[in-house]
Design a protein around this motif. Structure first.
Motif, PDB file in Angstrom:
ATOM      1  N   GLU A 219       0.845  -1.217   0.000  1.00 28.84           N
ATOM      2  CA  GLU A 219       0.000   0.000   0.000  1.00 28.84           C
ATOM      3  C   GLU A 219       0.872   1.256   0.000  1.00 28.84           C
ATOM      4  O   GLU A 219       0.624   2.235  -0.696  1.00 28.84           O
ATOM      5  CB  GLU A 219      -0.910  -0.006   1.242  1.00 28.84           C
ATOM      6  N   GLN A 220       1.944   1.180   0.791  1.00 27.69           N
ATOM      7  CA  GLN A 220       2.874   2.327   0.871  1.00 27.69           C
ATOM      8  C   GLN A 220       3.543   2.541  -0.490  1.00 27.69           C
ATOM      9  O   GLN A 220       3.723   3.680  -0.933  1.00 27.69           O
ATOM     10  CB  GLN A 220       3.931   2.020   1.930  1.00 27.69           C
ATOM     11  N   VAL A 221       3.846   1.430  -1.181  1.00 25.26           N
ATOM     12  CA  VAL A 221       4.484   1.527  -2.510  1.00 25.26           C
ATOM     13  C   VAL A 221       3.577   2.290  -3.471  1.00 25.26           C
ATOM     14  O   VAL A 221       4.008   3.212  -4.171  1.00 25.26           O
ATOM     15  CB  VAL A 221       4.806   0.118  -3.064  1.00 25.26           C
ATOM     16  N   GLN A 222       2.283   1.903  -3.485  1.00 28.14           N
ATOM     17  CA  GLN A 222       1.342   2.587  -4.397  1.00 28.14           C
ATOM     18  C   GLN A 222       1.311   4.089  -4.117  1.00 28.14           C
ATOM     19  O   GLN A 222       1.334   4.898  -5.035  1.00 28.14           O
ATOM     20  CB  GLN A 222      -0.088   2.025  -4.213  1.00 28.14           C
ATOM     21  N   ALA A 223       1.303   4.447  -2.830  1.00 26.28           N
ATOM     22  CA  ALA A 223       1.245   5.885  -2.464  1.00 26.28           C
ATOM     23  C   ALA A 223       2.543   6.589  -2.846  1.00 26.28           C
ATOM     24  O   ALA A 223       2.544   7.722  -3.348  1.00 26.28           O
ATOM     25  CB  ALA A 223       0.993   6.011  -0.963  1.00 26.28           C
ATOM     26  N   LEU A 224       3.673   5.906  -2.650  1.00 24.29           N
ATOM     27  CA  LEU A 224       4.974   6.530  -2.929  1.00 24.29           C
ATOM     28  C   LEU A 224       5.237   6.702  -4.425  1.00 24.29           C
ATOM     29  O   LEU A 224       5.981   7.613  -4.826  1.00 24.29           O
ATOM     30  CB  LEU A 224       6.098   5.698  -2.297  1.00 24.29           C
ATOM     31  N   MET A 225       4.614   5.860  -5.244  1.00 22.38           N
ATOM     32  CA  MET A 225       4.874   5.918  -6.706  1.00 22.38           C
ATOM     33  C   MET A 225       4.609   7.305  -7.267  1.00 22.38           C
ATOM     34  O   MET A 225       5.359   7.815  -8.093  1.00 22.38           O
ATOM     35  CB  MET A 225       4.005   4.895  -7.445  1.00 22.38           C
ATOM     36  N   GLU A 226       3.534   7.941  -6.752  1.00 22.39           N
ATOM     37  CA  GLU A 226       3.160   9.280  -7.301  1.00 22.39           C
ATOM     38  C   GLU A 226       4.182  10.342  -6.900  1.00 22.39           C
ATOM     39  O   GLU A 226       4.307  11.370  -7.532  1.00 22.39           O
ATOM     40  CB  GLU A 226       1.767   9.683  -6.774  1.00 22.39           C
ATOM     41  N   LYS A 227       4.935  10.055  -5.817  1.00 24.87           N
ATOM     42  CA  LYS A 227       5.873  11.072  -5.322  1.00 24.87           C
ATOM     43  C   LYS A 227       7.258  10.946  -5.957  1.00 24.87           C
ATOM     44  O   LYS A 227       8.142  11.750  -5.695  1.00 24.87           O
ATOM     45  CB  LYS A 227       5.983  10.966  -3.797  1.00 24.87           C
ATOM     46  N   VAL A 228       7.435   9.881  -6.774  1.00 22.90           N
ATOM     47  CA  VAL A 228       8.729   9.701  -7.452  1.00 22.90           C
ATOM     48  C   VAL A 228       8.797  10.685  -8.625  1.00 22.90           C
ATOM     49  O   VAL A 228       7.809  10.884  -9.331  1.00 22.90           O
ATOM     50  CB  VAL A 228       8.873   8.258  -7.980  1.00 22.90           C
ATOM     51  N   LYS A 229       9.953  11.325  -8.803  1.00 21.25           N
ATOM     52  CA  LYS A 229      10.113  12.233  -9.956  1.00 21.25           C
ATOM     53  C   LYS A 229      10.958  11.523 -11.031  1.00 21.25           C
ATOM     54  O   LYS A 229      12.025  10.995 -10.733  1.00 21.25           O
ATOM     55  CB  LYS A 229      10.813  13.535  -9.531  1.00 21.25           C
ATOM     56  N   VAL A 230      10.453  11.494 -12.261  1.00 20.17           N
ATOM     57  CA  VAL A 230      11.211  10.879 -13.368  1.00 20.17           C
ATOM     58  C   VAL A 230      11.518  11.976 -14.386  1.00 20.17           C
ATOM     59  O   VAL A 230      10.630  12.455 -15.095  1.00 20.17           O
ATOM     60  CB  VAL A 230      10.408   9.737 -14.031  1.00 20.17           C
ATOM     61  N   ASN A 231      12.771  12.436 -14.405  1.00 19.40           N
ATOM     62  CA  ASN A 231      13.146  13.555 -15.297  1.00 19.40           C
ATOM     63  C   ASN A 231      13.974  13.033 -16.466  1.00 19.40           C
ATOM     64  O   ASN A 231      15.054  12.463 -16.264  1.00 19.40           O
ATOM     65  CB  ASN A 231      13.972  14.590 -14.506  1.00 19.40           C
ATOM     66  N   GLN A 232      13.498  13.230 -17.672  1.00 22.38           N
ATOM     67  CA  GLN A 232      14.285  12.873 -18.866  1.00 22.38           C
ATOM     68  C   GLN A 232      15.246  14.036 -19.127  1.00 22.38           C
ATOM     69  O   GLN A 232      14.833  15.178 -19.260  1.00 22.38           O
ATOM     70  CB  GLN A 232      13.380  12.627 -20.074  1.00 22.38           C
TER      71      GLN A 232
END
Ligand code: TA6
Length: 311
Positions: free
Chosen positions: A297-310
């Protein structure tokens, strides 16, 4: 099928102490627990927890193998290790203090693998693995294994048209690089050693990473601890920034990160979703006392907070 190969698994003894680890001081431990160690075993824990079929294999000393097998089976991991007679499963000591600045780790060398046992393992892989399987080699073999023998194993896997994932260090990382696996993930120290010159800033790592841009390696990750990770993929470079979490034990974060990447490959995630998932599951692991646990559950919530910069 997905196979995870741990050539030198370990039993992690995780010791929690009050205050900060200090020379000369007697630290009376507050809690001691045991978990799986050795790297590719962590990938199997992740995949098994997420109901992805996989088999953990490699070598396991006769001595204390029941302890390691019990740890694997408690985490729902299917295993098929080759037993090394008259050898013992090694132990890694992980010390966690209350500073939340990171753990201390002391690892034992591990068992000797005879040429006969190595040949048996090679034949076992040769007959078991099929085209398009994913095969994960994570963690170094015990130091007695000749890097050339390690490379032969990797080349045999690649010759069967499998997707080879490697997380190794030292001379074994150099051999893995030469084989050009499907996915390779050195950490910042291992990458610096590979480059052979000081890398002090994120820009230094990005600049050095460009030299490794090649189409033969589908995914080339460089994990940078709190700075996140860099990904080289199809002539593009990405900087992935993790969310901030309350760190309890950082041991195993890199291995669970690989588990998240392998899960993403199996699920055919986009590059962005792959980066988000692997980074989030690794961050979740950091909030756990053990070496290999995470909270979905924590993983699902944390996914949105990850920044992916090209870049
Ligand atoms: O990365 C975490 C970990 O696998 C621990 O569980 C501990 O067993 C250690 O690393 C083993 O590292 P080594 O490089 O000796 O295989």
């Amino acid at each position: 099928m997905i196979y995870t190969v741990t050539l030198n698994p370990a039993i992690d003894r995780i010791v929690h102490i009050p205050g900060e680890l200090t020379r000369g001081q007697n630290h009376r431990s507050t809690a001691t627990s045991f978990d799986i160690g050795g790297k590719a075993t962590h990938v199997s824990v992740v995949l098994s927890s997420l109901n992805i079929a996989n088999i953990a294999t490699g070598f396991m000393g006769e001595g204390r193998k029941d302890v390691l097998i019990d740890l694997l089976e408690k985490k729902g991991v299917c295993h098929d290790f080759l037993t090394l007679p008259n050898e013992e499963v090694r132990e890694s000591i992980v010390i966690v203090d209350e500073t939340n600045k990171g753990s201390y780790m002391i690892t034992e060398k591990g068992p000797n693998v005879s040429p006969n046992m190595l040949q048996q393992f090679k034949e076992k892989l040769q007959t078991t693995i099929q085209k398009n399987d994913i095969v994960v080699f994570a963690g170094n073999p015990s130091t007695q294994m000749d890097p050339k023998d390690y490379r032969e194993l990797l080349e045999m896997i690649k010759s069967k048209h499998c997707r080879l994932v490697v997380d190794a260090s030292d001379r074994y990382l150099q051999e893995a690089l030469a084989v050009k696996p499907y996915l390779l993930k050195p950490n910042q120290y291992e990458f610096k050693e590979l480059i052979g010159k000081p890398l002090n800033t994120l820009e230094d790592y990005i600049h050095a990473a460009f030299h490794f841009m090649c189409d033969d390696i589908e995914y080339f990750f460089i994990s940078l601890g709190k700075e996140g990770s860099l990904l080289l993929h199809h002539q593009e470079i990405y900087h992935i920034i993790p969310p901030t979490v309350k760190q309890v034990n950082d041991t195993g974060c890199g291995d669970v990160f690989i588990g998240g990447l392998v899960y993403s490959i199996a699920q055919k995630f986009s590059v962005e979703k792959m980066c988000r998932f692997a980074t989030a599951i690794s961050a979740s692991k950091a909030t756990q006392h053990s070496s290999s646990d995470f909270e979905l559950e924590q993983v699902q919530a944390l996914m949105e907070k990850v920044k992916v910069n090209q870049l």
